[in-house]
Structure formats: C-alpha cells, structure tokens
Design an enzyme around this catalytic site. Structure first.
Site, PDB file in Angstrom:
ATOM      1  CB  CYS A 173       4.583   7.814  23.611  1.00  0.00           C
ATOM      2  SG  CYS A 173       6.128   7.449  24.202  1.00  0.00           S
TER       3      CYS A 173
HETATM    4  N1  COA Z   1      26.627   9.595  25.589  1.00  0.00           N
HETATM    5  C1  COA Z   1      27.674   9.558  24.824  1.00  0.00           C
HETATM    6  N2  COA Z   1      27.891   8.901  23.684  1.00  0.00           N
HETATM    7  C2  COA Z   1      26.656   7.912  23.141  1.00  0.00           C
HETATM    8  C3  COA Z   1      25.456   8.014  24.021  1.00  0.00           C
HETATM    9  C4  COA Z   1      25.780   8.500  25.690  1.00  0.00           C
HETATM   10  N3  COA Z   1      24.878   8.545  26.337  1.00  0.00           N
HETATM   11  N4  COA Z   1      24.654   7.013  23.574  1.00  0.00           N
HETATM   12  C5  COA Z   1      25.047   6.643  22.669  1.00  0.00           C
HETATM   13  N5  COA Z   1      26.384   7.504  22.281  1.00  0.00           N
HETATM   14  C6  COA Z   1      26.985   7.238  21.137  1.00  0.00           C
HETATM   15  C7  COA Z   1      26.948   5.911  20.261  1.00  0.00           C
HETATM   16  O1  COA Z   1      27.809   5.126  20.957  1.00  0.00           O
HETATM   17  C8  COA Z   1      27.169   6.304  18.844  1.00  0.00           C
HETATM   18  O2  COA Z   1      28.783   6.366  18.767  1.00  0.00           O
HETATM   19  P1  COA Z   1      29.284   5.836  17.327  1.00  0.00           P
HETATM   20  O3  COA Z   1      28.686   6.761  16.288  1.00  0.00           O
HETATM   21  O4  COA Z   1      30.853   6.010  17.644  1.00  0.00           O
HETATM   22  O5  COA Z   1      28.950   4.376  17.261  1.00  0.00           O
HETATM   23  C9  COA Z   1      26.805   7.677  18.771  1.00  0.00           C
HETATM   24  O6  COA Z   1      26.748   8.270  20.216  1.00  0.00           O
HETATM   25  C10 COA Z   1      25.366   7.464  17.844  1.00  0.00           C
HETATM   26  O7  COA Z   1      24.474   6.727  18.711  1.00  0.00           O
HETATM   27  P2  COA Z   1      22.928   6.569  18.199  1.00  0.00           P
HETATM   28  O8  COA Z   1      22.345   5.551  19.001  1.00  0.00           O
HETATM   29  O9  COA Z   1      23.101   6.210  16.578  1.00  0.00           O
HETATM   30  O10 COA Z   1      22.524   7.822  18.287  1.00  0.00           O
HETATM   31  P3  COA Z   1      21.414   8.756  17.827  1.00  0.00           P
HETATM   32  O11 COA Z   1      22.171  10.020  17.176  1.00  0.00           O
HETATM   33  O12 COA Z   1      20.544   8.091  16.795  1.00  0.00           O
HETATM   34  O13 COA Z   1      20.479   9.228  18.976  1.00  0.00           O
HETATM   35  C11 COA Z   1      18.397   8.903  19.971  1.00  0.00           C
HETATM   36  C12 COA Z   1      19.760   8.520  19.805  1.00  0.00           C
HETATM   37  C13 COA Z   1      17.795   7.798  20.889  1.00  0.00           C
HETATM   38  C14 COA Z   1      18.486   9.937  20.743  1.00  0.00           C
HETATM   39  C15 COA Z   1      17.749   8.954  18.861  1.00  0.00           C
HETATM   40  O14 COA Z   1      18.013   8.002  17.791  1.00  0.00           O
HETATM   41  C16 COA Z   1      16.411   9.430  18.737  1.00  0.00           C
HETATM   42  O15 COA Z   1      16.151  10.561  18.948  1.00  0.00           O
HETATM   43  N6  COA Z   1      15.502   8.569  18.348  1.00  0.00           N
HETATM   44  C17 COA Z   1      13.927   8.622  18.481  1.00  0.00           C
HETATM   45  C18 COA Z   1      13.576   7.916  19.235  1.00  0.00           C
HETATM   46  C19 COA Z   1      12.866   8.596  20.844  1.00  0.00           C
HETATM   47  O16 COA Z   1      13.099   9.658  21.002  1.00  0.00           O
HETATM   48  N7  COA Z   1      12.353   7.432  21.244  1.00  0.00           N
HETATM   49  C20 COA Z   1      11.784   7.789  22.347  1.00  0.00           C
HETATM   50  C21 COA Z   1      10.479   6.838  22.434  1.00  0.00           C
HETATM   51  S1  COA Z   1       9.105   7.598  21.298  1.00  0.00           S
END
Ligand code: COA
Length: 378
Positions: free
Chosen positions: A159
């Site tokens: 990125c």
């Molecule tokens: N739809 C519905 N629910 C979903 C889902 C989807 N597509 N994907 C994950 N979930 C659920 C998970 O199962 C989890 O449920 P639980 O709490 O019951 O276990 C919950 O949502 C939270 O999941 P998690 O993976 O911890 O999500 P998050 O809130 O951390 O968000 C990202 C995920 C990737 C958006 C977030 O971590 C983020 O923004 N990270 C930064 C990294 C990034 O953007 N990288 C790109 C490259 S630079």
C-alpha cells in the site's frame, strides 16, 4: 537562486474502471456462496467435521470500514458464487497487458494535466502492490506504450508503493539522473483479494493512478513543491500475501479453499492497533522536522484503508477531529485501492487549494510500510 535540481509534483492522473459493485450486490453474492457451500457440505457440517460458513452483512461492512462500493475490472466473475474471482482472459504477448493498459490510461491523464509530452519524460516507475508478471517489467511495457525514452522498473512495497515511488523519483531528480519521472500505480486488487473470505471480502477495489515528479525548472505553473518525504518499514506478518513463483514447488495454489494464504490475508485488529500509532508518530515527527504544526496543515490525503483508522490518524496529526474537508475520503466509492488510495484522494480533492496551502500525502500498509510526502501549492 540555486541551480541544483528541486523535485516537485507536477500533476496526477486517474483511471477508474467503469464497473462497480455495491455492498448490497457483494453481500448477496457472498451469502449465495455461503448457502451453496453449506448445503454442499451439509453432511460434513452435521458431523462436526467442518464449520458452517457465516453470512456477511452490509451493516458490518459500512460500520467497520466506511466502504460503500468499489470499482472492479470484472464484476461478473467476482459476483458469480461458483467462481468468486475476476475473469480476465489471457492476452497474447503482442497485446498490451491489462495492468499496463490501466496504468497507461492514468499516466496519459497525468501527462495531459501537466501539458507534458511523453518524449520529455526520462523514467517510468511502476509502483504497485501486485505486478502482473515478473518480467519484462510492467514499467518497461508502459514506457514503450507511452513512447518514453530512458529507463523504467517495477517496485513494490504494497500500500505504500506510491509514496515510496515519489521519494525514489525525487531522489533521481536530485541526483541529476532525470528531470521528469512518471510514477504509475495500477492496482487490480480484485485479483489478490479472497472474495470467499468474510473477514476481508469487502475491502478492495481496482483503479490506476499516476504521479508526475519533475525538476522545478520544467514544472508547469501551479505545481506542488515537495517540502519533505520520509519512508519507514517494520516487519510484520499481520498483512500478508504468499503468492509467488515458488508456490508450484510446494503443492500449488488451491483458490477454492477459503483459508488459502496465497491470497490477501490480514489480522485486521492487530493492523489497526499497531499501524495507527506508528503512522501518527511518524507524521508528527516529520512535521516537527519541517517546522510544521497541525494548524499549518490545510489537508491530509491519507491512505484509504479504513475510515476509522484515518479518523484516528488525522485526529492525532491535526489535534482535533478532522472534517471531510481536512481529511477527504474516497473509501465510500473506491474502497481500499492499496497504493493508489492517497493519490486518488489528492487527485479528486485539491482543486480548491490556493498557493501557500500545505498538505500531506501519506500511505501505510503491509510490510509494515509507511510513507509521507509533504507538499505545498505554488
Ligand atoms: N459481515 C458480518 N460480520 C462480520 C464480517 C462480515 N463481513 N466480518 C467479520 N464479522 C464479524 C466477526 O465474525 C466478529 O464477530 P464476533 O465479534 O461475534 O466474533 C465481528 O464481526 C468483529 O470482527 P473483526 O474481524 O474483529 O472486525 P473489526 O471490527 O476489527 O473490523 C476490519 C475488521 C478489517 C475492518 C478492521 O480490523 C480494520 O479496519 N483493520 C484495519 C486493517 C485494514 O484496513 N487493512 C487493510 C490493509 S492496509
């Protein structure tokens, strides 16, 4: 006045694929895939041998990422629940490859905006997360298609490729090796995204951007001075893609496996927690070095990974919650476009800036890698 070369940003260019996928369309296809998978594996799921897949949701995607839709080079293949990947017919060696095609479109846009003829450009850097092949370099193919003399090469730092490309181009200009360098960022992120992975299937989109870095002596009126650039890397496995030429030596690639690690994988939470402080600290340190304060920053064009990450980083840099005017987002319509994200934000949101306005182009991502480019409108 000194005669030593001074790199500036002359212009940027953008190519946006026509097809788009809304969150509603994406989730409908993902959930159709989940239903198919669960019914085809009903016996194994009932026996506890494999876990049933869970559905995705539009609400989660919007809340977790700020992404509303994304542009893609092939919508039909991605949304086909039996395929879940773009379908891009192989081209002959005599045809321009697709990555070069979209890069050339963005490059032509940047050249036109600077009033620059391709024959005046001395070098092409293809700075992107994924190259279509190892060689001949994508940059050399684009150089040929554009009719540019000189040299070109590919560089990849995920990125952060665009900001690393800008500093590399600026260094060539400072060293006297070139006066005009095109940095091109063709990002077909849909090719490396695992569309069957619920945790990440919503993240990426496709696009190409280009940046023209030139010596101030030849730059067009209204160019941007580059006040300073800084790059940083720190190893992490939290964003990883193991696709590579040695895959065939250890069993090939099974893209039907949703857990495959030969596509994009990340530990999203860890990325969030580790990258936000690293990037915010790096920007603040660089501002101190350049004698800039939060109040001096008219606009931040941040890497477009996730609205929540951008909100936190902008807040730490500016000292207050950033408005959409201070830290514009393109995530809602483009998604994460890897290295191109901060360049799209700059490209679409700089026309209202006036001479003397200072801004920051900033990237961060896999590696980890981060890059800052402070610019001032002339
Ligand atoms: N739809 C519905 N629910 C979903 C889902 C989807 N597509 N994907 C994950 N979930 C659920 C998970 O199962 C989890 O449920 P639980 O709490 O019951 O276990 C919950 O949502 C939270 O999941 P998690 O993976 O911890 O999500 P998050 O809130 O951390 O968000 C990202 C995920 C990737 C958006 C977030 O971590 C983020 O923004 N990270 C930064 C990294 C990034 O953007 N990288 C790109 C490259 S630079």
């Amino acid at each position: 006045m000194s005669n030593s070369p001074q790199p500036v940003l002359s212009s940027t260019g953008l190519f946006t694929p026509q097809e788009t996928i809304s969150n509603e369309e994406l989730v409908a296809s993902f959930n159709a895939y989940v239903a198919l998978h669960n019914s085809r594996n009903a016996a194994a799921i009932a026996a506890g041998e494999i876990a049933a897949l869970a559905e995705s949701s539009v609400e989660f995607i919007e809340k977790a990422s700020g992404i509303g839709s994304r542009h893609v080079v092939d919508k039909a293949g991605i949304l086909d629940p039996d395929h879940m990947a773009p379908r891009l017919p192989e081209r002959s060696n005599e045809e321009l490859s697709i990555l070069a095609e979209i890069g050339v479109a963005a490059a032509k846009d940047a050249l036109a905006r600077a009033g620059r003829d391709a024959s005046d450009v001395n070098a092409v850097l293809c700075a992107a997360s994924n190259m279509q092949r190892p060689y001949p370099a994508m940059a050399v193919e684009m150089q040929h298609a554009l009719g540019i003399e000189g040299f070109g090469f590919d560089m990849n730092i995920a990125c952060s490729s665009a900001t690393f490309g800008i500093q590399t181009a600026a260094d060539y200009i400072r060293a006297g090796h070139a006066k005009s360098v095109l940095v091109v960022n063709p990002e077909i992120c849909s090719g490396h995204l695992n569309w069957r992975d619920r945790d990440s299937h919503f993240i990426f989109g496709d696009v190409a951007t280009a940046i023209l870095i030139e010596d101030k002596s030849i730059a067009p009126v209204g160019h941007w001075d580059i006040l300073g650039t800084r790059l940083k890397t720190a190893f992490s496995n939290n964003i990883r893609n193991n696709f590579g030429f040695l895959n065939r030596t250890h069993g090939g690639i099974d893209q039907s496996d949703p857990k495959t690690d030969k596509l994009f994988v990340q530990e999203g939470r860890k990325v969030f927690k580790e990258v936000v402080p690293m990037v915010a600290a790096m920007i603040v340190e660089e501002m101190e070095k350049l004698g800039l304060e939060g109040t001096d920053m008219r606009r931040l064009w941040l890497h477009q990974a996730n609205t929540n990450m951008n909100r936190l980083i902008a807040q730490r840099v500016l000292g207050h919650e950033a408005s959409a005017d201070e830290s514009p987002t393109v995530l809602d319509t483009y998604g994460n476009t890897s290295s191109a994200g901060s360049i799209i934000a700059f490209h679409l949101h700089h026309a209202d800036m006036t001479p003397g306005d200072t801004g920051l182009i900033c990237s961060f991502g896999a590696g980890y890698s981060a890059g800052t480019v402070f610019v001032r409108k002339t």
